[in-house]
Scaffold this active site. Structure first.
Site, PDB file in Angstrom:
ATOM      1  N   ALA A 167       0.756  -1.133  -0.160  1.00  0.00           N
ATOM      2  CA  ALA A 167      -0.163  -0.055   0.098  1.00  0.00           C
ATOM      3  C   ALA A 167       1.004   1.114   0.049  1.00  0.00           C
ATOM      4  O   ALA A 167       2.081   1.076   0.552  1.00  0.00           O
ATOM      5  CB  ALA A 167      -0.974   0.054   1.277  1.00  0.00           C
ATOM      6  N   GLY A 189       0.728  -5.822   0.327  1.00  0.00           N
ATOM      7  CA  GLY A 189      -0.221  -5.619  -0.606  1.00  0.00           C
ATOM      8  C   GLY A 189       0.414  -6.039  -1.885  1.00  0.00           C
ATOM      9  O   GLY A 189      -0.435  -6.474  -2.721  1.00  0.00           O
ATOM     10  N   GLU A 245       0.091  -9.727  -1.663  1.00  0.00           N
ATOM     11  CA  GLU A 245      -1.247 -10.050  -1.883  1.00  0.00           C
ATOM     12  C   GLU A 245      -1.708 -10.050  -3.359  1.00  0.00           C
ATOM     13  O   GLU A 245      -2.796 -10.904  -3.805  1.00  0.00           O
ATOM     14  CB  GLU A 245      -2.096  -9.132  -0.868  1.00  0.00           C
ATOM     15  CG  GLU A 245      -1.847  -9.655   0.476  1.00  0.00           C
ATOM     16  CD  GLU A 245      -2.509  -8.631   1.509  1.00  0.00           C
ATOM     17  OE1 GLU A 245      -3.516  -9.189   2.110  1.00  0.00           O
ATOM     18  OE2 GLU A 245      -2.596  -7.348   1.345  1.00  0.00           O
ATOM     19  N   GLU A 257       2.578  -6.779   7.742  1.00  0.00           N
ATOM     20  CA  GLU A 257       1.534  -5.936   8.383  1.00  0.00           C
ATOM     21  C   GLU A 257       1.612  -6.075   9.945  1.00  0.00           C
ATOM     22  O   GLU A 257       1.500  -4.983  10.476  1.00  0.00           O
ATOM     23  CB  GLU A 257       0.244  -6.462   7.615  1.00  0.00           C
ATOM     24  CG  GLU A 257       0.067  -5.702   6.399  1.00  0.00           C
ATOM     25  CD  GLU A 257       0.488  -6.851   5.394  1.00  0.00           C
ATOM     26  OE1 GLU A 257       0.151  -6.539   4.187  1.00  0.00           O
ATOM     27  OE2 GLU A 257       1.297  -7.886   5.619  1.00  0.00           O
TER      28      GLU A 257
END
Length: 262
Positions: free
Chosen positions: A67, A112, A115, A135
């Site tokens: 992110a 992310g 992911e 995270e």
């Protein structure tokens, strides 16, 4: 898309390459990047000329660092929830794609970014790539599917190790764990290697490939008897295709089949 788009589209024959073009931000996923993935994903899924989609990052340092934390500064919890929702709606287009999606991991894939790679069907990594879900060290958990997709790929114990310890995997270890399918040879650009490796997909039978993907995904976590019934349903889809008849003709004529996705 305009030249200012954070995600670039390059067509290489039957393969569409989507590149996060934010090297100065280590290809972090901004709101605009997520929306661009959604727009382009919907376009490519509906394009009959596209047989496979490759996702990568600009440069050779980062696939995607996760992110965009700079963008997130000052966001309220509700703003963050909406942003995380975009991962599911916009990247979900690619996660549900009937066409195989391949991650060409050209550098770090953190948070992310990993992911994003996990929504792909296959993953090819450069030798210097690193993969992690850090995270919990930032006071949160993976919120774009990491806690669900990672255990399905590497197993529960290894997923907990990566998430709870913030463990970084080098490409070779990620290959040993089954987190990536292939590590590119040293000196070979990972996108070029990925495209060459998936040539059987690019020239293959798209109806059969889509049916195989659905059969695997729909039957992955169900009892075997139900899974076999799911397989039968998707097998029947291929029986009605012109591509199946073309395969039989090509075999009889001792030539390579030409599939048209019909």
């Amino acid at each position: 898309m305009t030249d200012a788009s954070p995600v670039k589209l390059d067509r290489r024959g039957a393969v569409a390459v989507l590149t996060i073009d934010r090297a100065d931000r280590r290809n972090a996923l901004s709101r605009d990047a997520l929306l661009a993935f959604g727009r382009l994903g919907r376009e490519l899924v509906d394009d009959p000329e596209v047989r496979a989609i490759v996702i990568t990052g600009a440069g050779d340092k980062a696939f995607c660092a996760g992110a965009d934390l700079k963008e997130r500064q000052g966001m309220s919890p509700d703003d963050v929830r909406r942003q995380v929702g975009l991962y599911r709606t916009e990247l979900g287009v690619l996660a549900r794609s009937p066409k195989p999606v391949i991650a060409a991991i050209n550098g770090v894939a953190f948070g992310g970014g990993l992911e994003l790679a996990l929504i792909c069907d296959l993953r090819v990594a450069a030798p210097h790539a690193e993969l992690a879900l850090p995270e919990t060290s930032l006071g949160i958990i993976p919120g774009a599917g990491g806690t669900q997709r990672l255990p399905r790929v590497v197993g529960e114990a290894r997923a907990k190790e990566m998430i709870l310890l913030g463990r970084k995997l080098a490409a070779a270890e990620a290959l040993a764990w089954g987190l990536v399918n292939r590590v590119s040879p040293e000196g070979t650009p990972v996108v070029d290697d990925a495209i060459a490796w998936i040539e059987p997909i690019a020239s293959g039978a798209p109806i059969a490939q889509a049916a195989a993907l659905r059969a695997i995904e729909d039957g992955y976590d169900v009892p075997l008897d139900l899974g076999l019934e799911i397989e039968r349903v998707h097998y029947d889809e291929t029986l009605r295709s012109e591509d199946r008849l073309e395969a039989l003709r090509a075999f009889a004529e001792k030539r390579k089949p030409v599939y048209r996705g019909r």
